[in-house]
Design a protein around this motif. Structure first.
Motif: not given
Length: 115
Positions: A105-109
């Motif tokens: 998963w990415g860190q979120g934007t």
């Protein structure tokens, strides 16, 4: 160690566009499905769009015809072009990359659409 770096979020008015990017780096092999999910305040994380290694795509009904997912395998990067944005698209957007049996998963934007 695998890292996913997202970019492209921001504040936009209703009807505007944004393009999200998510680049994977590190020891990551055999990437298959790449996708985008989102989570709005007080709601569960939901699927937005996915793209397989064969470039088959799948979209949530709420974004069909407005969002386009694509990928660049040479760069281990997945994109989400978002057009005709609506206030209900406001959320934190997360990329997800599946490599073998492992999901990352990415860190979120943050994407915020003002009315």
């Amino acid at each position: 160690q695998v890292q996913l770096v997202e970019s492209g979020g921001g504040l936009v008015q209703t009807g505007g566009s944004l393009r999200l990017s998510c680049a994977a780096s590190g020891r990551i092999f055999s990437i298959n499905t790449m996708g985008w999910y989102r989570q709005a305040p007080g709601k569960q994380r939901e699927l937005v769009a996915t793209i397989t290694s064969g470039s088959s795509t799948n979209y949530a009904d709420s974004v069909k015809g407005r969002f386009t997912i694509s990928r660049d395998n040479a760069k281990n990067t997945v994109y989400l072009q978002m057009n005709s944005l609506k206030p209900e698209d406001t959320a934190v957007y997360y990329c997800n990359i599946k490599a073998g049996a492992t999901g990352y998963w990415g860190q979120g934007t943050q994407v915020t659409v003002s009315s």
